[in-house]
Design a protein around this motif. Sequence first.
Motif, mmCIF file in Angstrom:
data_model
loop_
_atom_site.group_PDB
_atom_site.id
_atom_site.type_symbol
_atom_site.label_atom_id
_atom_site.label_comp_id
_atom_site.label_asym_id
_atom_site.label_seq_id
_atom_site.Cartn_x
_atom_site.Cartn_y
_atom_site.Cartn_z
ATOM 1 N N UNK A 117 40.694 -0.749 78.605
ATOM 2 C CA UNK A 117 40.094 0.125 79.612
ATOM 3 C C UNK A 117 40.432 1.584 79.331
ATOM 4 N N UNK A 118 41.693 1.835 78.942
ATOM 5 C CA UNK A 118 42.111 3.206 78.635
ATOM 6 C C UNK A 118 41.324 3.758 77.456
ATOM 7 N N UNK A 119 41.164 2.941 76.408
ATOM 8 C CA UNK A 119 40.416 3.370 75.227
ATOM 9 C C UNK A 119 38.958 3.638 75.583
ATOM 10 N N UNK A 120 38.373 2.786 76.406
ATOM 11 C CA UNK A 120 36.983 2.985 76.834
ATOM 12 C C UNK A 120 36.819 4.296 77.594
ATOM 13 N N UNK A 121 37.799 4.602 78.453
ATOM 14 C CA UNK A 121 37.762 5.852 79.221
ATOM 15 C C UNK A 121 37.912 7.060 78.302
ATOM 16 N N UNK A 122 38.818 6.973 77.325
ATOM 17 C CA UNK A 122 39.019 8.091 76.390
ATOM 18 C C UNK A 122 37.754 8.325 75.558
ATOM 19 N N UNK A 123 37.086 7.242 75.210
ATOM 20 C CA UNK A 123 35.905 7.352 74.354
ATOM 21 C C UNK A 123 34.763 8.103 75.034
ATOM 22 N N UNK A 124 34.760 8.126 76.371
ATOM 23 C CA UNK A 124 33.694 8.798 77.106
ATOM 24 C C UNK A 124 33.776 10.316 76.973
ATOM 25 N N UNK A 125 34.978 10.831 76.695
ATOM 26 C CA UNK A 125 35.139 12.289 76.648
ATOM 27 C C UNK A 125 35.755 12.826 75.359
ATOM 28 N N UNK A 126 36.152 11.937 74.465
ATOM 29 C CA UNK A 126 36.776 12.385 73.220
ATOM 30 C C UNK A 126 35.987 11.895 72.015
ATOM 31 N N UNK A 127 35.948 12.700 70.972
ATOM 32 C CA UNK A 127 35.207 12.340 69.764
ATOM 33 C C UNK A 127 36.016 11.409 68.869
ATOM 34 N N UNK A 128 37.232 11.817 68.505
ATOM 35 C CA UNK A 128 38.035 11.041 67.560
ATOM 36 C C UNK A 128 38.873 10.009 68.297
ATOM 37 N N UNK A 129 38.205 8.994 68.840
ATOM 38 C CA UNK A 129 38.892 7.999 69.653
ATOM 39 C C UNK A 129 39.863 7.156 68.830
ATOM 40 N N UNK A 130 39.547 6.939 67.551
ATOM 41 C CA UNK A 130 40.440 6.135 66.704
ATOM 42 C C UNK A 130 41.796 6.807 66.554
ATOM 43 N N UNK A 131 41.809 8.135 66.511
ATOM 44 C CA UNK A 131 43.068 8.874 66.399
ATOM 45 C C UNK A 131 43.895 8.724 67.666
ATOM 46 N N UNK A 160 35.200 1.196 71.131
ATOM 47 C CA UNK A 160 33.825 1.093 71.650
ATOM 48 C C UNK A 160 32.836 1.798 70.746
ATOM 49 N N UNK A 161 31.650 1.223 70.676
ATOM 50 C CA UNK A 161 30.594 1.830 69.875
ATOM 51 C C UNK A 161 30.026 3.026 70.628
ATOM 52 N N UNK A 162 29.827 4.109 69.935
ATOM 53 C CA UNK A 162 29.280 5.300 70.572
ATOM 54 C C UNK A 162 27.794 5.101 70.836
ATOM 55 N N UNK A 163 27.427 5.225 72.093
ATOM 56 C CA UNK A 163 26.041 5.013 72.480
ATOM 57 C C UNK A 163 25.313 6.339 72.671
ATOM 58 N N UNK A 164 24.014 6.244 72.662
ATOM 59 C CA UNK A 164 23.160 7.417 72.896
ATOM 60 C C UNK A 164 23.477 8.551 71.931
ATOM 61 N N UNK A 165 23.845 8.169 70.735
ATOM 62 C CA UNK A 165 24.145 9.197 69.740
ATOM 63 C C UNK A 165 22.849 9.880 69.321
ATOM 64 N N UNK A 166 22.804 11.154 69.498
ATOM 65 C CA UNK A 166 21.580 11.887 69.198
ATOM 66 C C UNK A 166 21.365 12.008 67.699
ATOM 67 N N UNK A 167 20.120 11.869 67.314
ATOM 68 C CA UNK A 167 19.797 12.065 65.906
ATOM 69 C C UNK A 167 19.937 13.535 65.563
ATOM 70 N N UNK A 168 20.433 13.853 64.363
ATOM 71 C CA UNK A 168 20.598 15.261 64.007
ATOM 72 C C UNK A 168 19.270 15.998 64.007
ATOM 73 N N UNK A 169 19.278 17.195 64.525
ATOM 74 C CA UNK A 169 18.077 18.021 64.570
ATOM 75 C C UNK A 169 17.783 18.530 63.168
ATOM 76 N N UNK A 170 16.574 18.276 62.692
ATOM 77 C CA UNK A 170 16.226 18.678 61.329
ATOM 78 C C UNK A 170 16.251 20.181 61.158
ATOM 79 N N UNK A 171 16.143 20.913 62.275
ATOM 80 C CA UNK A 171 16.142 22.373 62.175
ATOM 81 C C UNK A 171 17.551 22.942 62.336
#
Length: 381
Positions: A117-131, A160-171
């Motif tokens: 649960x703690x890891x899931x919560x951290x993943x919602x606001x942090x990028x490098x969750x593995x660290x 947790x798998x990162x969801x709703x990851x935006x595709x990189x903007x080609x511009x």
Amino acid sequence: MIKKYKLKNGEIRYEFQVYLGTDEATGKQMRTTRRGFKTKKEAELALARIKLQVASGEFRKERAETFKEVYELWLLQYENTVEQSTFVKTVSLFNNHILPGIGEYKIEKITVDICQKAVNDWAKRLKNISKVKAYASRVFNFAVKRDFVQKNPFDLVELPRKRNKQLPDETDEKNFYTREQLIEFLSCLEKETNVKAYVLFRLLAFSGMRKGEALALTWRDINFKTKEIRVNKALSRGKDNKLYIKSTKTNEARTIKMDEKTMNVLRMWKKKQKEDYLKLGFNTAKLSQLVFSNEKNEFVQPTKTREWMLYVQEKYNLKKVTTHGLRHTHCSLLFEAGATLKEVQDRLGHSDIKTTMNIYTHVTKKAQEQAIQKFSSYVNL
């Protein structure tokens, strides 16, 4: 004194601290803290019980109980194994994220579900969750070695798998300059009165040095005869927000060959620095003199370079890249000029060639165009 405090979920708890006397071995005062009582009455009973045990000589200070208490013991050992700057970042990570999540739990009561649960919560606001997970896990490994717990529940936690990851903007523009953009940036900078900034940014662009490495340079590190610069230290931020000199990121020194014009620019700056700083009352003739220093002849604040870059980029309507982007620029242009991965790795000071490949495999649009032209010519359809 019994104090009241509030949990993250808003619930009220009580705590107290008891004086236990003086440690005969060290002469220091001993105290113990108890917390987590749901009512003041519970805290009062526990406090009275400990007082009786202390008075009768029967009290034995308990081992660390909560995750936070174990963390504090682990931190004493950890501090001796890393650089100040790394230690400061680690403490900040625990204080801002890990401890608020699981710090108050008793170490023996922390289950895999609590950790997940703690890891899931951290993943919602942090990028490098593995660290973050890895650091929390290190405290548990320490607890296992000290026989506080039998196993590490973080070993069974899934990232947790990162969801709703935006595709990189080609511009979206990448954080580096093309050859033409770099020439324009340095030309505009050369028109300004901030000679120090021009010399620093040209050095970064033509050497690929990290900003901290450049800001730690002394004139002893620069050999004008052989056109070489010795990179053996870096400026970093340590305890109490103070700047200090540490080893390079890879803990290894390297020597960088430089071009004639950049060495001439450095030679010009050395002369100007001597004249300008003499007016301020500083003798910069010593070999230990910093190549880049502030008006007090002390370390330049690393954040200052961003201010210098933005000023020029906005004034001349240039593409905005960060200071670190000049390191990316150097690498990209090295690849474009035909340098091998090994040559780039050695020059930039990467301990693992995978770092060179992962971070700097981007190429400029010109190189991309050349690649498709070669393909088209080869297929010839």
